[in-house]
Design an enzyme around this catalytic site. Sequence first.
Site, mmCIF file in Angstrom:
data_model
loop_
_atom_site.group_PDB
_atom_site.id
_atom_site.type_symbol
_atom_site.label_atom_id
_atom_site.label_comp_id
_atom_site.label_asym_id
_atom_site.label_seq_id
_atom_site.Cartn_x
_atom_site.Cartn_y
_atom_site.Cartn_z
ATOM 1 N N HIS A 163 -27.245 -16.956 25.393
ATOM 2 C CA HIS A 163 -26.168 -16.765 26.360
ATOM 3 C C HIS A 163 -25.375 -18.047 26.631
ATOM 4 O O HIS A 163 -24.402 -18.015 27.368
ATOM 5 C CB HIS A 163 -26.742 -16.246 27.691
ATOM 6 C CG HIS A 163 -27.075 -14.787 27.651
ATOM 7 N ND1 HIS A 163 -27.844 -14.240 26.646
ATOM 8 C CD2 HIS A 163 -26.733 -13.760 28.473
ATOM 9 C CE1 HIS A 163 -27.964 -12.935 26.868
ATOM 10 N NE2 HIS A 163 -27.302 -12.628 27.963
ATOM 11 N N HIS A 220 0.855 -1.193 0.000
ATOM 12 C CA HIS A 220 0.000 0.000 0.000
ATOM 13 C C HIS A 220 0.884 1.233 0.000
ATOM 14 O O HIS A 220 1.528 1.535 1.002
ATOM 15 C CB HIS A 220 -0.922 -0.015 1.217
ATOM 16 C CG HIS A 220 -1.836 -1.199 1.240
ATOM 17 N ND1 HIS A 220 -1.417 -2.438 1.662
ATOM 18 C CD2 HIS A 220 -3.133 -1.333 0.877
ATOM 19 C CE1 HIS A 220 -2.424 -3.295 1.557
ATOM 20 N NE2 HIS A 220 -3.475 -2.646 1.083
ATOM 21 N N HIS A 241 -4.589 4.063 -3.007
ATOM 22 C CA HIS A 241 -4.559 3.282 -1.766
ATOM 23 C C HIS A 241 -3.645 2.061 -1.891
ATOM 24 O O HIS A 241 -2.996 1.661 -0.930
ATOM 25 C CB HIS A 241 -5.980 2.837 -1.416
ATOM 26 C CG HIS A 241 -6.031 1.761 -0.390
ATOM 27 N ND1 HIS A 241 -6.190 2.007 0.953
ATOM 28 C CD2 HIS A 241 -5.915 0.405 -0.512
ATOM 29 C CE1 HIS A 241 -6.168 0.865 1.607
ATOM 30 N NE2 HIS A 241 -6.010 -0.117 0.748
ATOM 31 N N GLU A 291 -16.754 -5.455 25.010
ATOM 32 C CA GLU A 291 -15.883 -6.630 25.096
ATOM 33 C C GLU A 291 -14.681 -6.511 24.158
ATOM 34 O O GLU A 291 -13.552 -6.863 24.505
ATOM 35 C CB GLU A 291 -16.671 -7.906 24.755
ATOM 36 C CG GLU A 291 -17.831 -8.214 25.694
ATOM 37 C CD GLU A 291 -19.087 -7.404 25.399
ATOM 38 O OE1 GLU A 291 -19.150 -6.748 24.339
ATOM 39 O OE2 GLU A 291 -20.025 -7.418 26.224
#
Length: 680
Positions: A485, A44, A274, A423
């Site tokens: 869960h 890149h 890019h 999380e």
Amino acid sequence: MPFSKDARPVDISALRTANPDHWMKAAAIRALTLDAVAAAKSGHSGMPMGMADVATVLFEKHLKFDPRNPDWPDRDRFILSAGHGSMLLYALLHLTGYQDMTIEEIRNFRQWGAKTAGHPEYGHAKGIETTTGPLGQGISNAVGFAMAEESLRARFGVRLMDHYTYAIAGDGCLMEGVSQEAIGLAGRHQLSRLIVLWDNNNITIDGTVDLADRTDQVARFRASGWEVIEIDGHDPAAIDAALTAARASDLPTMIACKTHIALGHAAQDTSKGHGALTDPDQLAAAKAAYGWEHGPFEIPSDVKSAWEAIGARGHADFDAWSTRLGAAAPARQAEIARIFARDVPAKLSARIRALKKQVSEEGPKVATRKSSEMVLEVVNPVLPETIGGSADLSGSNNTRSGDMSVFDVDNRKGRYIHWGIREHGMAAAMNGMVLHGGIRPYGGTFMCFTDYARPAMRLAALMKVPTVFVMTHDSIGLGEDGPTHQPVEHLAISRATPNTWVFRPCDTVETAEAWELAFSSRETPSVLSLTRQNVPTLRREHKAKNLTAQGAYVLAEAEGKRRAILLATGSEVAIAMAARELLQAEGIGTRVVSMPCWELFEEQDDSYRRRVLPAGPVRVAVEAGIRFGWDRWLYGERGRREKGDFVGMHDFGASAPAEVLYEKFGITAEAVAAKVKAML
Ligand SMILES: Cc1ncc(C[n+]2csc(CCOP(=O)(O)OP(=O)(O)O)c2C)c(N)n1
């Protein structure tokens, strides 16, 4: 070819003449990038070419670093969150004189055995502070780096710990969801030593940013509690002034750097810029525009010495710091050396042994998440480098010990972090803390939310850092919260990840052993799989030795001729023990093997594994998760296909009390005994 809509024309020659010295230093980064990408025929180019000015000013005027002492604990940290622009980092390390970043390494960009991997890989070369490439990770690691600095400054004082964390992030990093978790945390905790440089070039792979996003990034950061400064990312004076202001701010600062991707190249301001710019004519034209008249990989001596002078700027700072450290009390010096070497004090094992002895005598019936808390209560006071936390489940994960106060703006000594419902951000920031050094972080959530933390868990394993992930509520045993869960596949997911220890302890003794291993680990992250529901103490005979370190061991031997071996982990070890009772009552000699950590068992030598899993007896594995992976232990290791079977989950769980679920899903001692008898 999509063009950046707000692309203004750039007068390269005006930029060159306005700041000629600066220009040639930045041009060296651009030229090396063009040459390395052309040689590799991949990579890149545009990002390093666009951010070369920002990086040059940062390294020249602000970053505290010393290439001769790359592990200096009090250095500033520079994190390239936009990891695809790896040549920016490699060029900077080479130019400033990091010994292991030779021109040969740059020539071998992206080749086998080179330190210059496609994306920066932690551990390959000094100066690469973290592995980046998965967008959003670096900026999220940076939050952990900045928290570690705050924590250690509070602990050791400003004379020994006093540095900044700088991160370069692109549009991609800011679009990834985890970046919001990171930004929210940094804003809440007023991490004023964190400075993010946004490469505001309005280009991603598919085109301009507005194809997919219309977020006002400036407003977004401000709304999250940041200071924001907007500048022209090609104006060295503006870059310098913004960095000076950012360092003085009481808030984390985002500097929005308006840049041109692939500056000076035919592909400037386009999505083509890019990627890999390899066309030789265009490459030559870009170099001509820069006024760069040197061959491939050639840095003229005046430019190289200017860069080396930048690299030498930090020597005096390092020496002064070493003098201050040398003047500190010997115990303080030793403590800093210890925590940065990831050594644990001898007291850790002594405390673990004492707890094991006590619980094997008392035999408490508790959930292993509670066992974990019991361990942390005795261990955290002798491990001042631990920082615990939870993603808003502190009372469920049992991660906070009594000695831990809460880390906050006015209590940087606090060692407990309320991560909020983040999380992924928690996991990435914990990685940043370990990478910073001097901290051993652990953090909790429900095991099924491994999915939400997973990209960072994978990177901990890849980077070889010992982050600890405390995953409670580890099966249908959590009961009424139901299948959303109840993890069923998550043990398999973590076990499938290389360099990860997955501990599923059966009782308090094994939990203590697992924590000892997790906290002593230097290069391997740990996942602690812990129950919500109570389990009995099965290890009633005290053994000083850490049996979990062997991964699997004989918990109960067969009486009489050994005809069956039951393999189990965690809460299902008690079920295997009950099945053994049933089978022994019928005269079927049955051994129970507890397997708290497959990975460590795999590392044992063949003779030990043979002793635990000899050929001959039928084998039944019991685990309240999916079967995936178990065949290795049932059919491998001298086992046979017609003599091995599994009791566990075959689908998602359900919402009901735990005992009902075990009954309905057939994870019972009776079912285990029946499987054994069917194969005899
Ligand atoms: C999590 C993740 N998703 C996708 C990619 C693939 N990818 C690499 S760079 C990039 C575009 C990034 O755009 P930006 O941050 O603006 O970088 P620039 O175009 O300015 O170099 C994408 C999608 C990745 N590396 N990580």
